[in-house]
Design a protein around this motif. Structure first.
Motif, PDB file in Angstrom:
ATOM      1  N   TYR A  21      11.824  -3.630   0.062  1.00  0.00           N
ATOM      2  CA  TYR A  21      11.165  -2.564  -0.711  1.00  0.00           C
ATOM      3  C   TYR A  21      11.752  -1.237  -0.296  1.00  0.00           C
ATOM      4  N   GLY A  56      10.697   2.681  -0.663  1.00  0.00           N
ATOM      5  CA  GLY A  56       9.717   3.662  -1.124  1.00  0.00           C
ATOM      6  C   GLY A  56      10.288   5.061  -1.007  1.00  0.00           C
ATOM      7  N   LYS A  57       9.410   6.039  -1.028  1.00  0.00           N
ATOM      8  CA  LYS A  57       9.857   7.426  -1.008  1.00  0.00           C
ATOM      9  C   LYS A  57      10.315   7.839   0.391  1.00  0.00           C
ATOM     10  N   ALA A  58       9.665   7.302   1.416  1.00  0.00           N
ATOM     11  CA  ALA A  58       9.945   7.762   2.785  1.00  0.00           C
ATOM     12  C   ALA A  58      10.554   6.684   3.673  1.00  0.00           C
ATOM     13  N   LYS A  59      10.400   5.425   3.259  1.00  0.00           N
ATOM     14  CA  LYS A  59      10.833   4.343   4.141  1.00  0.00           C
ATOM     15  C   LYS A  59      11.456   3.204   3.334  1.00  0.00           C
ATOM     16  N   LEU A 103       9.043  -7.500   9.665  1.00  0.00           N
ATOM     17  CA  LEU A 103       9.862  -6.647   8.805  1.00  0.00           C
ATOM     18  C   LEU A 103      10.496  -5.582   9.679  1.00  0.00           C
ATOM     19  N   HIS A 130       0.340  -2.830  13.021  1.00  0.00           N
ATOM     20  CA  HIS A 130       1.476  -3.696  12.651  1.00  0.00           C
ATOM     21  C   HIS A 130       2.670  -3.505  13.586  1.00  0.00           C
ATOM     22  N   ARG A 142       4.893  -6.125  12.056  1.00  0.00           N
ATOM     23  CA  ARG A 142       4.351  -7.349  11.455  1.00  0.00           C
ATOM     24  C   ARG A 142       4.228  -7.125   9.959  1.00  0.00           C
ATOM     25  N   ASP A 160       0.919   5.278  -7.990  1.00  0.00           N
ATOM     26  CA  ASP A 160       1.653   6.523  -8.270  1.00  0.00           C
ATOM     27  C   ASP A 160       1.485   6.958  -9.714  1.00  0.00           C
ATOM     28  N   GLU A 176      -2.841   3.397   5.979  1.00  0.00           N
ATOM     29  CA  GLU A 176      -2.898   2.215   5.132  1.00  0.00           C
ATOM     30  C   GLU A 176      -3.283   1.064   6.032  1.00  0.00           C
TER      31      GLU A 176
HETATM   32  N1  LIG Z   1       3.407  -3.847   7.816  1.00  0.00           N
HETATM   33  C1  LIG Z   1       3.678  -3.739   6.521  1.00  0.00           C
HETATM   34  N2  LIG Z   1       3.850  -4.856   5.759  1.00  0.00           N
HETATM   35  C2  LIG Z   1       4.129  -4.744   4.425  1.00  0.00           C
HETATM   36  N3  LIG Z   1       4.236  -3.572   3.760  1.00  0.00           N
HETATM   37  C3  LIG Z   1       4.055  -2.435   4.464  1.00  0.00           C
HETATM   38  C4  LIG Z   1       3.766  -2.458   5.868  1.00  0.00           C
HETATM   39  N4  LIG Z   1       3.639  -1.180   6.299  1.00  0.00           N
HETATM   40  C5  LIG Z   1       3.835  -0.402   5.211  1.00  0.00           C
HETATM   41  N5  LIG Z   1       4.085  -1.130   4.108  1.00  0.00           N
HETATM   42  C6  LIG Z   1       4.416  -0.634   2.751  1.00  0.00           C
HETATM   43  O1  LIG Z   1       5.758  -0.216   2.813  1.00  0.00           O
HETATM   44  C7  LIG Z   1       6.009   0.881   1.959  1.00  0.00           C
HETATM   45  C8  LIG Z   1       6.572   2.011   2.785  1.00  0.00           C
HETATM   46  O2  LIG Z   1       7.378   2.810   2.032  1.00  0.00           O
HETATM   47  P1  LIG Z   1       7.026   4.298   1.643  1.00  0.00           P
HETATM   48  O3  LIG Z   1       5.993   4.884   2.514  1.00  0.00           O
HETATM   49  O4  LIG Z   1       8.329   4.989   1.508  1.00  0.00           O
HETATM   50  O5  LIG Z   1       6.367   4.026   0.222  1.00  0.00           O
HETATM   51  P2  LIG Z   1       5.877   5.098  -0.812  1.00  0.00           P
HETATM   52  O6  LIG Z   1       6.985   5.699  -1.550  1.00  0.00           O
HETATM   53  O7  LIG Z   1       4.905   5.991  -0.114  1.00  0.00           O
HETATM   54  O8  LIG Z   1       5.183   4.182  -1.878  1.00  0.00           O
HETATM   55  P3  LIG Z   1       3.859   3.392  -1.890  1.00  0.00           P
HETATM   56  O9  LIG Z   1       3.179   3.617  -0.571  1.00  0.00           O
HETATM   57  O10 LIG Z   1       3.147   3.971  -3.039  1.00  0.00           O
HETATM   58  O11 LIG Z   1       4.275   1.964  -2.100  1.00  0.00           O
HETATM   59  C9  LIG Z   1       4.664   1.231   1.333  1.00  0.00           C
HETATM   60  O12 LIG Z   1       4.553   0.614   0.064  1.00  0.00           O
HETATM   61  C10 LIG Z   1       3.654   0.604   2.312  1.00  0.00           C
HETATM   62  O13 LIG Z   1       2.448   0.271   1.665  1.00  0.00           O
END
Ligand SMILES: Nc1ncnc2c1ncn2[C@@H]1O[C@H](COP(=O)(O)OP(=O)(O)OP(=O)(O)O)[C@@H](O)[C@H]1O
Ligand SMILES: [Mg+2]
Length: 253
Positions: free
Chosen positions: A8, A10-13, A24, A69, A82, A125, A179
């Motif tokens: 995946y 996302g915007k920041a990760k 992961l 996690h 995790r 979003d 989260e």
């Molecule tokens: N331990 C984890 N297992 C699975 N997914 C995770 C875990 N920790 C974080 N995430 C998810 O990984 C993503 C991190 O990416 P990022 O913060 O860049 O997303 P984002 O652009 O804010 O988008 P969004 O949170 O709306 O999906 C998020 O979707 C978050 O919910």
């Protein structure tokens, strides 16, 4: 590192497949976004700082028995976590009125709240992450009443921990977002703190000056975001050297 599967972005990760099943790798990017990604910029070094800071907070939480996690930091920008099933809610805890709450309810920013207030926002979003009530959450099956009780308890423990850690270095924890995810062990399920805890997801004000040391610096064009995050990291003892712009080779452990 060998090529790995991107799960995946996302915007920041970015999330990559981890070395073991159920794990992961979380990569912290330098991208900063605000107002549902209407505002976007690349802030050199932000990912490095957030990786370190999230490690610091999650390690502390694990140490006091709040499950997260986080497993370990791998390098400057990556940590092993995790894999969880993310509950599609942003859990916000507020100690002081600011941001959207001040706007929505007409409460002046900086007003101390009579008790910590926990809010839930539906992670979507396209809808702009709207505020939802426990009724919505249960009716639409995002979480059960038991989950909600556990999530509130978890969020308040995180609040107590973070407030104390920040106050000790002269920073007021105004509010933050976490989260929460589910980890399954056969039929047994537990809730853990996931995603990240960093100045991207907290409001942090200097106790003495009231200066913003969080993403509002970016949202409101208040100066250098890297300087603000570096200040937080330095005060917490997370950044012994200038990791973002090293002048000489530094040993990273
Ligand atoms: N331990 C984890 N297992 C699975 N997914 C995770 C875990 N920790 C974080 N995430 C998810 O990984 C993503 C991190 O990416 P990022 O913060 O860049 O997303 P984002 O652009 O804010 O988008 P969004 O949170 O709306 O999906 C998020 O979707 C978050 O919910
Ligand atoms: Mg996110």
């Amino acid at each position: 590192m060998a090529r790995r599967k991107k799960i995946y972005e996302g915007k920041a990760k970015i999330l990559y497949e981890g070395p073991e099943p159920g794990t992961l790798v979380q990569y912290f990017k330098d991208d900063a976004t605000a107002f549902n990604a209407e505002k976007h910029d690349v802030i050199e070094g932000k990912g490095v700082l957030n990786n370190r800071l999230s490690e610091f907070f999650m390690t502390g939480l694990n140490a006091i028995g709040v499950p997260t996690h986080f497993i370990k930091r791998i390098n400057m920008r990556e940590q092993l976590i995790r894999q969880v099933e993310i509950i599609p809610l942003e859990v916000v805890v507020r100690n002081t009125a600011a941001g959207s709450m001040s706007k929505r309810l007409g409460i002046e920013e900086g007003t101390a709240l009579p008790r910590p207030i926990v809010e839930f926002y539906f992670k979507d979003d396209a809808l702009g992450d709207p505020l939802v009530t426990e009724e919505h959450i249960i009716a639409f099956g995002w979480a059960t009443q038991q989950d909600l009780d556990d999530m509130v308890a978890l969020a308040l423990r995180v609040n107590d921990f973070l407030s104390g850690v920040m106050l000790a270095v002269g920073i007021k924890l105004v509010d933050f977002k976490i989260e929460i995810g589910r980890i399954w062990d056969g039929d047994f399920m537990r809730l853990v703190v996931a995603d990240e805890i960093s100045p991207d997801s907290c409001r942090l004000w200097d106790v003495k000056t009231g200066d913003h040391l969080d993403k509002d610096v970016f949202r409101r064009d208040l100066g250098s975001l890297t300087d603000a995050y570096t200040e937080v990291a330095k005060r917490l003892g997370v950044l012994p050297t200038n990791v973002t712009h090293p002048t000489k080779p530094t040993l990273i452990n």
